[in-house]
Design a protein around this motif. Structure first.
Motif, mmCIF file in Angstrom:
data_model
loop_
_atom_site.group_PDB
_atom_site.id
_atom_site.type_symbol
_atom_site.label_atom_id
_atom_site.label_comp_id
_atom_site.label_asym_id
_atom_site.label_seq_id
_atom_site.Cartn_x
_atom_site.Cartn_y
_atom_site.Cartn_z
ATOM 1 N N ASP A 160 0.832 -1.204 0.000
ATOM 2 C CA ASP A 160 0.000 0.000 0.000
ATOM 3 C C ASP A 160 0.868 1.257 0.000
ATOM 4 O O ASP A 160 0.618 2.198 -0.761
ATOM 5 C CB ASP A 160 -0.916 -0.026 1.231
ATOM 6 C CG ASP A 160 -1.835 1.178 1.296
ATOM 7 O OD1 ASP A 160 -2.705 1.302 0.414
ATOM 8 O OD2 ASP A 160 -1.678 1.989 2.232
ATOM 9 N N GLN A 161 1.899 1.265 0.825
ATOM 10 C CA GLN A 161 2.799 2.420 0.893
ATOM 11 C C GLN A 161 3.518 2.634 -0.442
ATOM 12 O O GLN A 161 3.673 3.763 -0.898
ATOM 13 C CB GLN A 161 3.821 2.249 2.014
ATOM 14 C CG GLN A 161 3.232 2.362 3.409
ATOM 15 C CD GLN A 161 2.571 3.691 3.651
ATOM 16 O OE1 GLN A 161 1.367 3.773 3.743
ATOM 17 N NE2 GLN A 161 3.346 4.737 3.752
ATOM 18 N N SER B 89 4.394 5.689 -5.334
ATOM 19 C CA SER B 89 4.496 5.752 -6.793
ATOM 20 C C SER B 89 3.472 6.717 -7.376
ATOM 21 O O SER B 89 3.792 7.503 -8.279
ATOM 22 C CB SER B 89 4.312 4.359 -7.406
ATOM 23 O OG SER B 89 5.380 3.515 -7.030
ATOM 24 N N ALA B 90 2.239 6.688 -6.862
ATOM 25 C CA ALA B 90 1.201 7.602 -7.357
ATOM 26 C C ALA B 90 1.593 9.052 -7.083
ATOM 27 O O ALA B 90 1.427 9.921 -7.954
ATOM 28 C CB ALA B 90 -0.139 7.271 -6.706
ATOM 29 N N GLU C 185 12.874 12.822 -2.000
ATOM 30 C CA GLU C 185 13.733 12.485 -3.136
ATOM 31 C C GLU C 185 14.057 10.994 -3.146
ATOM 32 O O GLU C 185 13.989 10.342 -4.183
ATOM 33 C CB GLU C 185 15.021 13.304 -3.106
ATOM 34 C CG GLU C 185 15.906 12.992 -4.309
ATOM 35 C CD GLU C 185 17.059 13.964 -4.466
ATOM 36 O OE1 GLU C 185 18.144 13.500 -4.846
ATOM 37 O OE2 GLU C 185 16.867 15.158 -4.220
ATOM 38 N N PHE C 186 14.381 10.437 -1.985
ATOM 39 C CA PHE C 186 14.681 9.012 -1.904
ATOM 40 C C PHE C 186 13.433 8.191 -2.246
ATOM 41 O O PHE C 186 13.504 7.198 -2.971
ATOM 42 C CB PHE C 186 15.217 8.662 -0.519
ATOM 43 C CG PHE C 186 15.663 7.230 -0.382
ATOM 44 C CD1 PHE C 186 16.578 6.678 -1.256
ATOM 45 C CD2 PHE C 186 15.153 6.433 0.622
ATOM 46 C CE1 PHE C 186 17.004 5.357 -1.136
ATOM 47 C CE2 PHE C 186 15.571 5.115 0.764
ATOM 48 C CZ PHE C 186 16.484 4.577 -0.114
ATOM 49 N N ASP C 187 12.279 8.614 -1.744
ATOM 50 C CA ASP C 187 11.023 7.938 -2.092
ATOM 51 C C ASP C 187 10.802 7.967 -3.597
ATOM 52 O O ASP C 187 10.380 6.972 -4.194
ATOM 53 C CB ASP C 187 9.835 8.609 -1.392
ATOM 54 C CG ASP C 187 9.831 8.409 0.114
ATOM 55 O OD1 ASP C 187 10.579 7.538 0.617
ATOM 56 O OD2 ASP C 187 9.077 9.132 0.788
ATOM 57 N N ASP C 188 11.083 9.118 -4.220
ATOM 58 C CA ASP C 188 10.895 9.242 -5.667
ATOM 59 C C ASP C 188 11.864 8.350 -6.443
ATOM 60 O O ASP C 188 11.493 7.763 -7.459
ATOM 61 C CB ASP C 188 11.062 10.698 -6.101
ATOM 62 C CG ASP C 188 9.886 11.578 -5.684
ATOM 63 O OD1 ASP C 188 8.863 11.040 -5.190
ATOM 64 O OD2 ASP C 188 9.993 12.808 -5.855
#
Length: 128
Positions: A15-16, A21-22, A60-63
């Protein structure tokens, strides 16, 4: 670990990742033009920052993680083996200290993990 917990953790992480991503896509997918090697190197730099800041991530890391997922690429853990091992050792040591002090690791009531698990438990079962 019991089956429910394993499934709950897997569902939470999935889910995370979908939300991450969305959100990345809604911001314009800024890392789309990087080569795979550039993406891997930037991800490794982001992981190093994450590992040295007690596991605190940033957008940024998430992206970068989202771009890897969108391309179907694995996270290049081979580039951060030492940092991965050091973070794992630090987390293990902190857990052992807590255990020795009689404290139990937990989450705040508004932590995303707890909110997700509460919602999962409260949701009516489907398919019955």
């Amino acid at each position: 670990m019991n089956d429910f917990i394993e499934k709950a953790v897997a569902a939470f992480l999935e889910d995370q990742e979908m939300k991450e991503s969305a959100a990345y896509l809604s911001r314009g997918r800024r890392f789309e033009t990087l080569t795979a090697d550039q993406l891997r190197e930037q991800w490794a730099a982001g992981y190093r920052a994450f590992a040295t800041d007690a596991g605190r991530g940033d957008q940024e890391f998430d992206d970068l993680r989202a771009e890897l997922r969108l391309r179907g690429l694995d996270q290049p853990l081979d580039l951060v083996q030492a940092e991965f091992a050091a973070l794992k050792a630090r987390i293990t040591a902190e857990y052992e200290i807590m255990k020795a002090e009689g404290r139990t690791p937990g989450f705040e009531a508004d932590d995303p993990v707890m909110v997700f698990l509460r919602d999962l438990i409260a949701a009516p079962e489907k398919g019955n």
